[in-house]
Write an enzyme that holds these catalytic residues in place. Structure first.
Site, PDB file in Angstrom:
ATOM      1  N   ASP A  54      83.551  42.981  18.877  1.00 51.74           N
ATOM      2  CA  ASP A  54      83.869  41.754  18.152  1.00 51.74           C
ATOM      3  C   ASP A  54      84.250  40.635  19.122  1.00 51.74           C
ATOM      4  O   ASP A  54      83.898  39.470  18.918  1.00 51.74           O
ATOM      5  CB  ASP A  54      85.013  42.007  17.170  1.00 51.74           C
ATOM      6  CG  ASP A  54      84.706  43.143  16.207  1.00 51.74           C
ATOM      7  OD1 ASP A  54      83.508  43.371  15.937  1.00 51.74           O
ATOM      8  OD2 ASP A  54      85.646  43.797  15.738  1.00 51.74           O
ATOM      9  N   SER A  96      75.248  45.440  23.504  1.00 54.27           N
ATOM     10  CA  SER A  96      76.470  45.910  24.158  1.00 54.27           C
ATOM     11  C   SER A  96      76.233  47.326  24.662  1.00 54.27           C
ATOM     12  O   SER A  96      75.872  48.210  23.879  1.00 54.27           O
ATOM     13  CB  SER A  96      77.640  45.908  23.171  1.00 54.27           C
ATOM     14  OG  SER A  96      77.999  44.602  22.805  1.00 54.27           O
ATOM     15  N   GLY A 120      78.167  47.012  30.487  1.00 54.37           N
ATOM     16  CA  GLY A 120      78.048  45.581  30.263  1.00 54.37           C
ATOM     17  C   GLY A 120      77.146  45.209  29.110  1.00 54.37           C
ATOM     18  O   GLY A 120      77.093  45.900  28.088  1.00 54.37           O
TER      19      GLY A 120
END
Length: 309
Positions: free
Chosen positions: A249, A217, A222
């Site tokens: 998450d 991440s 992105g």
């Protein structure tokens, strides 16, 4: 059924204030409470996407009871938390309405006894035969061995259940060596693991350490994935302002959802990137703005190359 494991569950409390200032008193305009911890947030997003999810981990004390009551109200989520004598922790997020920034305060969690850790391992092994995939998420509470995730990865592999690991520090370092199918570090966690701040080099290095696939991440830049099938980069069309708590998450939920739906990697990354961005616009971790998510699905850009193998 998708199984999520949260060894350090929490009651997530979010305060909204007009402007957060050090050394000052604040009037709170809104308070929200949700069952939390990374795997619980993942489970809530998966359930909202229509998947059946079981949550395990630890819960104890008055806070643990509130967490379990909250889970009982979430359609599609089954509570398989293991009771402990210590009190489940709280996490406090203070959202600044003026800047859009969020300040996070995380308690360490209760001390887990050896007997409680053994009970969790048994409950986990009993749940795996019914699982299509498992996510191991978050920090370790005091008393749980630093190599706990490595052991849980090996157990999942012994049942031939795909396993995604999302943690940091030494638990991640040891967990990667157990060869999870996917790891999902953020940029800081990836640099800590590999010593490199160059995303592609660090991601490739992390995969050489044992992970089947590494999905990094990169915040507003992105996601970057290096897998057996190839490597890809997924970029959202715009950077959204809001509360970033839980965006990682949501990305894990997108990856697991795509795995369960047998999607190719570019489509998994599209789903994960859109969900992470849509979570920024939601009021609390474990939720996402469905309208933003559906609008972004057609606008995420995925580029990359397929391996020759």
């Amino acid at each position: 059924m998708i199984l999520t494991v949260t060894l350090n569950t929490a009651l997530d409390i979010t305060y909204r204030v007009r402007s957060l200032r050090p050394h000052a008193s604040h009037r709170v305009s809104e308070v929200t409470e949700r069952p939390g911890g990374k795997g619980v947030n993942v489970a809530r997003v998966l359930a909202a996407l229509g998947h059946e999810v079981t949550v395990t981990g630890f819960a104890g004390g008055a806070t643990g009871r509130v967490v379990r009551e909250g889970l009982a109200a979430v359609p599609g989520v089954v509570d398989a938390l293991v009771p402990i004598s210590g009190a489940t922790r709280r996490t406090i997020a203070v959202a600044d309405e003026r800047t859009g920034d969020t300040t996070q305060l995380n308690e360490p969690g209760p001390t887990v006894t050896p007997e409680e850790w053994s009970a969790l391992q048994k409950a986990y092994a009993d749940l795996l035969p019914s699982a299509s995939a498992v996510a191991l998420c978050g920090s370790l509470p005091p008393g749980v061995p630093v190599g706990a995730y490595a052991g849980l990865v090996r157990t999942a592999r012994s049942f031939s259940v795909p396993v995604l690991l999302d943690t940091s520090g030494e638990p991640l370092r040891r967990g990667v060596a157990a060869r999870p199918d996917i790891i999902k570090p953020n940029a800081d966690e990836l640099a800590e693991l590999t010593g490199s701040h160059e995303p592609l080099r660090a991601t490739q290095d992390a995969r050489r350490r044992g992970a089947g696939a590494v999905v990094a991440s990169l915040g507003p830049d992105g996601m970057l994935a290096v897998t057996r099938e190839g490597r890809w980069r997924a970029v959202p069309p715009t950077s959204l302002r809001g509360n970033p708590t839980g965006a990682g998450d949501a990305a894990v939920a997108g990856l697991l959802s795509g795995l369960a739906d047998h999607l190719p990697w570019p489509d998994r990354l599209t789903r994960a990137t859109a969900l992470a961005a849509a979570t920024v616009r939601a009021p609390a971790a474990g939720e996402f703005d469905r309208g933003v998510y559906e609008e972004l699905l057609g606008r995420v850009t995925v580029s990359g190359e397929v391996s020759a193998a």
